[in-house]
Write a protein that holds these residues in place. Structure first.
Motif, PDB file in Angstrom:
ATOM      1  N   ILE A 139     110.109  -1.627   6.033  1.00  0.00           N
ATOM      2  CA  ILE A 139     109.873  -2.624   7.121  1.00  0.00           C
ATOM      3  C   ILE A 139     110.720  -2.444   8.128  1.00  0.00           C
ATOM      4  CG2 ILE A 139     109.670  -5.229   7.548  1.00  0.00           C
ATOM      5  CD1 ILE A 139     109.237  -5.328   4.374  1.00  0.00           C
ATOM      6  N   ARG A 140     110.057  -2.710   9.322  1.00  0.00           N
ATOM      7  CA  ARG A 140     110.826  -2.840  10.448  1.00  0.00           C
ATOM      8  C   ARG A 140     110.474  -4.197  11.241  1.00  0.00           C
ATOM      9  NH1 ARG A 140     108.977   2.232  13.709  1.00  0.00           N
ATOM     10  NH2 ARG A 140     107.214   1.934  12.414  1.00  0.00           N
ATOM     11  N   ILE A 141     111.334  -4.867  11.997  1.00  0.00           N
ATOM     12  CA  ILE A 141     111.389  -6.027  12.542  1.00  0.00           C
ATOM     13  C   ILE A 141     111.420  -5.855  14.019  1.00  0.00           C
ATOM     14  CG2 ILE A 141     111.910  -8.349  12.779  1.00  0.00           C
ATOM     15  CD1 ILE A 141     110.997  -7.623  10.124  1.00  0.00           C
ATOM     16  N   ALA A 142     110.495  -6.248  15.005  1.00  0.00           N
ATOM     17  CA  ALA A 142     110.402  -6.034  16.229  1.00  0.00           C
ATOM     18  C   ALA A 142     110.236  -7.307  16.978  1.00  0.00           C
ATOM     19  CB  ALA A 142     109.611  -5.084  16.780  1.00  0.00           C
ATOM     20  N   VAL A 143     111.167  -7.888  18.202  1.00  0.00           N
ATOM     21  CA  VAL A 143     110.520  -8.926  18.986  1.00  0.00           C
ATOM     22  C   VAL A 143     110.705  -8.211  20.345  1.00  0.00           C
ATOM     23  CG1 VAL A 143     111.656 -10.773  17.554  1.00  0.00           C
ATOM     24  CG2 VAL A 143     112.977  -9.617  19.253  1.00  0.00           C
ATOM     25  N   HIS A 144     109.922  -8.960  21.245  1.00  0.00           N
ATOM     26  CA  HIS A 144     110.044  -8.368  22.669  1.00  0.00           C
ATOM     27  C   HIS A 144     110.652  -9.750  23.362  1.00  0.00           C
ATOM     28  CE1 HIS A 144     107.229  -5.789  21.307  1.00  0.00           C
ATOM     29  NE2 HIS A 144     106.453  -6.547  20.912  1.00  0.00           N
ATOM     30  N   LEU A 145     111.565  -9.030  24.475  1.00  0.00           N
ATOM     31  CA  LEU A 145     112.134 -10.184  25.510  1.00  0.00           C
ATOM     32  C   LEU A 145     111.472  -9.947  26.914  1.00  0.00           C
ATOM     33  CD1 LEU A 145     115.724  -8.935  24.650  1.00  0.00           C
ATOM     34  CD2 LEU A 145     114.400 -11.021  23.617  1.00  0.00           C
ATOM     35  N   ALA A 146     110.481 -10.752  26.980  1.00  0.00           N
ATOM     36  CA  ALA A 146     109.548 -10.419  28.210  1.00  0.00           C
ATOM     37  C   ALA A 146     109.810 -11.793  29.363  1.00  0.00           C
ATOM     38  CB  ALA A 146     108.130 -10.729  27.711  1.00  0.00           C
ATOM     39  N   ASN A 147     109.307 -11.275  30.511  1.00  0.00           N
ATOM     40  CA  ASN A 147     109.057 -12.045  31.660  1.00  0.00           C
ATOM     41  C   ASN A 147     107.864 -11.827  32.563  1.00  0.00           C
ATOM     42  OD1 ASN A 147     109.343 -13.554  34.270  1.00  0.00           O
ATOM     43  ND2 ASN A 147     111.525 -13.890  33.829  1.00  0.00           N
ATOM     44  N   ASP A 148     106.784 -12.468  32.392  1.00  0.00           N
ATOM     45  CA  ASP A 148     105.478 -11.806  33.157  1.00  0.00           C
ATOM     46  C   ASP A 148     105.559 -11.924  34.741  1.00  0.00           C
ATOM     47  OD1 ASP A 148     104.618 -11.467  30.501  1.00  0.00           O
ATOM     48  OD2 ASP A 148     103.730 -13.410  30.251  1.00  0.00           O
ATOM     49  N   ASN A 149     106.575 -12.694  35.150  1.00  0.00           N
ATOM     50  CA  ASN A 149     106.487 -12.958  36.383  1.00  0.00           C
ATOM     51  C   ASN A 149     107.612 -11.995  37.254  1.00  0.00           C
ATOM     52  OD1 ASN A 149     104.537 -15.176  36.270  1.00  0.00           O
ATOM     53  ND2 ASN A 149     106.376 -16.395  35.654  1.00  0.00           N
ATOM     54  N   THR A 150     108.655 -12.032  36.771  1.00  0.00           N
ATOM     55  CA  THR A 150     109.817 -11.306  37.289  1.00  0.00           C
ATOM     56  C   THR A 150     110.151 -10.105  36.669  1.00  0.00           C
ATOM     57  OG1 THR A 150     110.462 -13.555  38.408  1.00  0.00           O
ATOM     58  CG2 THR A 150     112.095 -11.678  38.600  1.00  0.00           C
ATOM     59  N   PRO A 151     110.225  -8.799  37.058  1.00  0.00           N
ATOM     60  CA  PRO A 151     110.481  -7.704  36.338  1.00  0.00           C
ATOM     61  C   PRO A 151     111.889  -7.763  36.286  1.00  0.00           C
ATOM     62  CG  PRO A 151     109.815  -7.143  38.230  1.00  0.00           C
ATOM     63  CD  PRO A 151     109.361  -8.643  38.198  1.00  0.00           C
ATOM     64  N   PHE A 152     112.457  -7.061  35.139  1.00  0.00           N
ATOM     65  CA  PHE A 152     113.996  -6.752  34.847  1.00  0.00           C
ATOM     66  C   PHE A 152     114.213  -5.669  35.558  1.00  0.00           C
ATOM     67  CE2 PHE A 152     112.409  -8.422  30.594  1.00  0.00           C
ATOM     68  CZ  PHE A 152     112.631  -9.884  31.029  1.00  0.00           C
ATOM     69  N   ALA A 153     115.328  -5.451  36.500  1.00  0.00           N
ATOM     70  CA  ALA A 153     115.927  -4.165  37.176  1.00  0.00           C
ATOM     71  C   ALA A 153     116.707  -3.625  35.884  1.00  0.00           C
ATOM     72  CB  ALA A 153     116.735  -4.500  38.215  1.00  0.00           C
ATOM     73  N   GLY A 154     116.490  -1.999  35.999  1.00  0.00           N
ATOM     74  CA  GLY A 154     117.230  -1.198  34.971  1.00  0.00           C
ATOM     75  C   GLY A 154     118.564  -1.698  34.822  1.00  0.00           C
ATOM     76  N   THR A 155     119.333  -1.970  35.869  1.00  0.00           N
ATOM     77  CA  THR A 155     120.793  -2.303  35.954  1.00  0.00           C
ATOM     78  C   THR A 155     121.265  -3.652  35.352  1.00  0.00           C
ATOM     79  OG1 THR A 155     120.421  -2.998  38.242  1.00  0.00           O
ATOM     80  CG2 THR A 155     121.312  -0.694  37.923  1.00  0.00           C
ATOM     81  N   ARG A 156     120.195  -4.203  35.477  1.00  0.00           N
ATOM     82  CA  ARG A 156     120.224  -5.761  34.786  1.00  0.00           C
ATOM     83  C   ARG A 156     120.112  -5.654  33.179  1.00  0.00           C
ATOM     84  NH1 ARG A 156     116.535 -10.960  35.965  1.00  0.00           N
ATOM     85  NH2 ARG A 156     117.802 -12.477  34.600  1.00  0.00           N
TER      86      ARG A 156
END
Length: 352
Positions: A206-223
């Motif tokens: 078994i593997r457990i996965a969650v997503h950290l998402a923001n549909d409006n503002t993308p995350f910069a790679g540096t952030r």
């Protein structure tokens, strides 16, 4: 049309209807069982079985470790002991004996190339007479007793009869070339063990996965990089994933881009994404890893101003985390009952 024909048509119609409704009843019964076993819809989409789409399918690996011939001359990895690795219920072991000592280097030369081509992990051990114990073969030492083991199960499934036969042929040929005798055991018993062990591992893969998402503002790679490092993650290249490890170097969980672009040091300034995925490989993770996985999800989510969601983009609540943690305790208990410590050496071998 006669009465007999009408009667046969009526009976056929009843049979077809009966089969249809029986199948629908079975479907509902199994659905209720599944719901009772796995609880809420959140847990279904968070928990990723390692089993393929169909039963008996290959179990896809996460951070797969390629098969290798292990001896002291080909080190099994950092932190791993050079003592005994082979175990009866995981490996098909062929003992090799000689009236005179033979150097470990000679055996590696005789069979190493063939074992390197083997699709499964192979370990070569020699018996240390002074310590009365087995150890991975040291090329600089000599042994009168050696043994070679083929791993019976990994995430691709169980070894088959052809694999065991080919392995035995290589071992016998190498032993004969050095004046040693290989005593190949009955493969039927090993195949039975492999089938049962693969079934057991498939149920707990078994593997457990969650997503950290923001549909409006993308995350910069540096952030993302800053948030991951603040949570104890380090970026591994070339696969472009962040990994959080414990003090012993065991991987607790992995953070990766949800979009098909890996994180790279030289492109963090230009990369952006709307979601990252945090995953824990349950049988390979050390004890206590799920609590740290949850803490990492909450901490990184807060720093990125992201929602914690499942594969269906539904919020993952504290209740869902609590329920999964309870179920994972049952997984750990089942592994430990078979002598497989979660995150331990056997778990890393079986779930590779």
């Amino acid at each position: 049309m006669g009465e007999l024909q009408f009667g046969l048509i009526a009976i056929g119609t009843l049979v077809v209807a009966g089969v249809f409704f029986y199948n629908k009843w079975q479907e509902r019964r199994y659905q209720r069982r599944a719901e009772a076993a796995f609880g809420s819809r959140h847990e279904d989409v968070l928990m990723r079985s390692g089993t393929g789409e169909g039963q008996g399918g290959e179990r896809p690996a996460s951070d797969r470790i390629e098969p290798v011939l292990s001896s002291l001359g080909t080190a099994p990895g950092p932190g791993r002991s050079s003592r005994q690795v082979l175990t009866e219920f995981v490996d098909f072991i062929v003992p090799i004996e000689s009236p005179e000592e033979v150097s470990g280097a000679s055996m590696l030369d005789a069979a190493g190339a063939a074992f390197d081509r083997c699709p499964r992990s192979v370990h070569l051990e020699g018996y240390d007479e002074a310590l009365a114990s087995w150890e991975l073969v040291d090329p600089d030492r000599s042994y009168s007793r050696m043994r070679v083991g083929l791993q019976l199960v990994d995430r691709r499934g169980a070894a088959d009869a052809d694999e065991l036969a080919a392995f035995a042929t290589v071992v016998e040929g190498a032993a004969t070339s050095l004046g040693m005798l290989a005593a190949v055991p009955d493969p039927a018993q090993a195949l039975a063990r492999a089938k049962e062990l693969d079934r057991f591992c498939s149920e707990l893969d078994i593997r457990i996965a969650v997503h950290l998402a923001n549909d409006n503002t993308p995350f910069a790679g540096t952030r993302v990089d800053a948030a991951a490092k603040a949570a104890g993650f380090e970026l591994d290249e070339p696969d472009g994933k962040f990994r959080r490890k414990d003090a012993n170097g065991a991987v607790i969980c992995v953070l990766e881009n949800s979009e098909p672009i890996p994180f790279k040091l030289d492109s963090l300034d230009t990369l952006s994404t709307h979601a990252v995925t945090l995953e824990i490989d349950v049988p390979r993770a050390p004890p206590g890893a799920f609590a740290r996985f949850r803490e990492a999800a909450e901490r990184i989510g807060k720093q990125l101003n992201a929602r914690i969601v499942d594969d269906n983009r539904q919020p993952v609540t504290a209740v869902a985390f609590d329920a999964i943690g309870t179920q994972l305790q049952a997984v750990h208990t089942a592994l430990e009952a078979r002598g497989i410590a979660p995150g331990g050496a056997l778990a890393l071998r079986l779930f590779s």
